[in-house]
Scaffold this motif. Sequence first.
Motif, mmCIF file in Angstrom:
data_model
loop_
_atom_site.group_PDB
_atom_site.id
_atom_site.type_symbol
_atom_site.label_atom_id
_atom_site.label_comp_id
_atom_site.label_asym_id
_atom_site.label_seq_id
_atom_site.Cartn_x
_atom_site.Cartn_y
_atom_site.Cartn_z
ATOM 1 N N LEU A 7 -87.924 68.380 18.517
ATOM 2 C CA LEU A 7 -88.650 69.619 18.230
ATOM 3 C C LEU A 7 -90.025 69.613 18.894
ATOM 4 O O LEU A 7 -90.445 70.615 19.499
ATOM 5 C CB LEU A 7 -88.803 69.801 16.721
ATOM 6 N N LEU A 8 -90.729 68.481 18.803
ATOM 7 C CA LEU A 8 -92.074 68.383 19.379
ATOM 8 C C LEU A 8 -92.033 68.381 20.906
ATOM 9 O O LEU A 8 -92.820 69.078 21.560
ATOM 10 C CB LEU A 8 -92.758 67.104 18.876
ATOM 11 N N ASP A 9 -91.129 67.589 21.475
ATOM 12 C CA ASP A 9 -91.080 67.450 22.934
ATOM 13 C C ASP A 9 -90.778 68.772 23.630
ATOM 14 O O ASP A 9 -91.215 69.010 24.766
ATOM 15 C CB ASP A 9 -90.013 66.430 23.335
ATOM 16 N N ASN A 10 -90.012 69.625 22.946
ATOM 17 C CA ASN A 10 -89.587 70.883 23.562
ATOM 18 C C ASN A 10 -90.302 72.106 23.004
ATOM 19 O O ASN A 10 -90.018 73.231 23.416
ATOM 20 C CB ASN A 10 -88.081 71.043 23.391
ATOM 21 N N ASN A 11 -91.220 71.852 22.071
ATOM 22 C CA ASN A 11 -91.995 72.948 21.472
ATOM 23 C C ASN A 11 -91.089 74.049 20.924
ATOM 24 O O ASN A 11 -91.341 75.241 21.109
ATOM 25 C CB ASN A 11 -92.976 73.525 22.501
ATOM 26 N N TYR A 12 -90.017 73.628 20.234
ATOM 27 C CA TYR A 12 -89.072 74.592 19.692
ATOM 28 C C TYR A 12 -89.623 75.252 18.428
ATOM 29 O O TYR A 12 -90.364 74.628 17.655
ATOM 30 C CB TYR A 12 -87.752 73.909 19.337
ATOM 31 N N ASN A 13 -89.234 76.503 18.231
ATOM 32 C CA ASN A 13 -89.503 77.219 16.985
ATOM 33 C C ASN A 13 -88.452 76.777 15.972
ATOM 34 O O ASN A 13 -87.259 77.017 16.174
ATOM 35 C CB ASN A 13 -89.418 78.732 17.249
ATOM 36 N N ASN A 14 -88.865 76.144 14.886
ATOM 37 C CA ASN A 14 -87.919 75.596 13.913
ATOM 38 C C ASN A 14 -86.920 76.627 13.396
ATOM 39 O O ASN A 14 -85.783 76.294 13.074
ATOM 40 C CB ASN A 14 -88.672 74.979 12.731
ATOM 41 N N ALA A 15 -87.349 77.876 13.313
ATOM 42 C CA ALA A 15 -86.483 78.930 12.788
ATOM 43 C C ALA A 15 -85.316 79.229 13.723
ATOM 44 O O ALA A 15 -84.339 79.876 13.316
ATOM 45 C CB ALA A 15 -87.288 80.207 12.550
ATOM 46 N N GLU A 16 -85.391 78.740 14.951
ATOM 47 C CA GLU A 16 -84.351 79.020 15.946
ATOM 48 C C GLU A 16 -83.489 77.794 16.220
ATOM 49 O O GLU A 16 -82.739 77.754 17.196
ATOM 50 C CB GLU A 16 -84.994 79.508 17.246
ATOM 51 N N VAL A 17 -83.590 76.786 15.334
ATOM 52 C CA VAL A 17 -82.875 75.518 15.543
ATOM 53 C C VAL A 17 -81.919 75.260 14.381
ATOM 54 O O VAL A 17 -82.275 75.448 13.216
ATOM 55 C CB VAL A 17 -83.873 74.338 15.645
ATOM 56 N N VAL A 18 -80.698 74.798 14.703
ATOM 57 C CA VAL A 18 -79.737 74.385 13.687
ATOM 58 C C VAL A 18 -79.180 73.012 14.050
ATOM 59 O O VAL A 18 -78.975 72.715 15.228
ATOM 60 C CB VAL A 18 -78.579 75.416 13.542
ATOM 61 N N LEU A 19 -78.990 72.184 13.045
ATOM 62 C CA LEU A 19 -78.364 70.875 13.234
ATOM 63 C C LEU A 19 -76.949 70.945 12.672
ATOM 64 O O LEU A 19 -76.745 71.362 11.528
ATOM 65 C CB LEU A 19 -79.169 69.793 12.507
ATOM 66 N N ILE A 20 -75.964 70.547 13.474
ATOM 67 C CA ILE A 20 -74.568 70.527 13.040
ATOM 68 C C ILE A 20 -74.162 69.082 12.799
ATOM 69 O O ILE A 20 -74.246 68.240 13.700
ATOM 70 C CB ILE A 20 -73.643 71.166 14.096
ATOM 71 N N GLY A 21 -73.737 68.788 11.568
ATOM 72 C CA GLY A 21 -73.382 67.412 11.237
ATOM 73 C C GLY A 21 -72.284 67.325 10.206
ATOM 74 O O GLY A 21 -71.880 68.336 9.617
ATOM 75 N N ASP A 22 -71.827 66.097 9.968
ATOM 76 C CA ASP A 22 -70.706 65.882 9.047
ATOM 77 C C ASP A 22 -71.066 64.973 7.883
ATOM 78 O O ASP A 22 -70.177 64.466 7.197
ATOM 79 C CB ASP A 22 -69.504 65.305 9.804
#
Length: 209
Positions: free
Chosen positions: A157-172
């Motif tokens: 998130l920090l390295d790419n300066n992503y907006n957290n609201a536009e990020v999803v993690l897919i996991g099991d």
Amino acid sequence: MDMFKKYNVILWDFDGVIMDSMPIRDLGFKEVLKEYPQEQVDELIAFHQHNGGLSRYVKFRYFFENIRGESITDDEVLRLAGKFSEVMLSLLINNDLLIQDSVQFIQDNYQTYNMHVVSGSDGRELNYICAQLGLDKFFRSIHGSPTPKKDLVRQVLLDNNYNNAEVVLIGDSVNDHEAAQHNAIDFTGYNNVHLHELGSYVTSFNSLV
């Protein structure tokens, strides 16, 4: 696709989401720890299966400190993890282990979303496996242990300066959900029906097309 229309970034777990590697990793722990009592190894396997998102370093330490009640040095953990990696690299370079449902979605949509891998698997091993299987070109970056998953997510998130609201993690696993919560991003469960209760869940990526 409406399910993911609000996102620009997808963070992927690897084991159990992109590759059906958990049974192989079971074999790895059994092989590396074969000199120890079967019931203790079985207890570790149960812990491993319930905590898929944790690294092998954490699991080996758990085996000795929590199951056997012994101390273990960092060097010994690294030695066991190295043996484990040798077993994994001999078994996981196998296209038949890829989960075609999710891999097809990745292949079809990697130009629509910024995709990254954040995994509990060893980082160097994971990059090698992805390169050998031709998966690396679909991801902007591939990250693994020994760095904890919640820290891997934070760094992406920090390295790419992503907006957290536009990020999803897919996991099991619940560990994936915890890493998403820790970083204030959304989580979508996959390939583990017990994650239904945590909210968003994908039964099949094919059904999203």
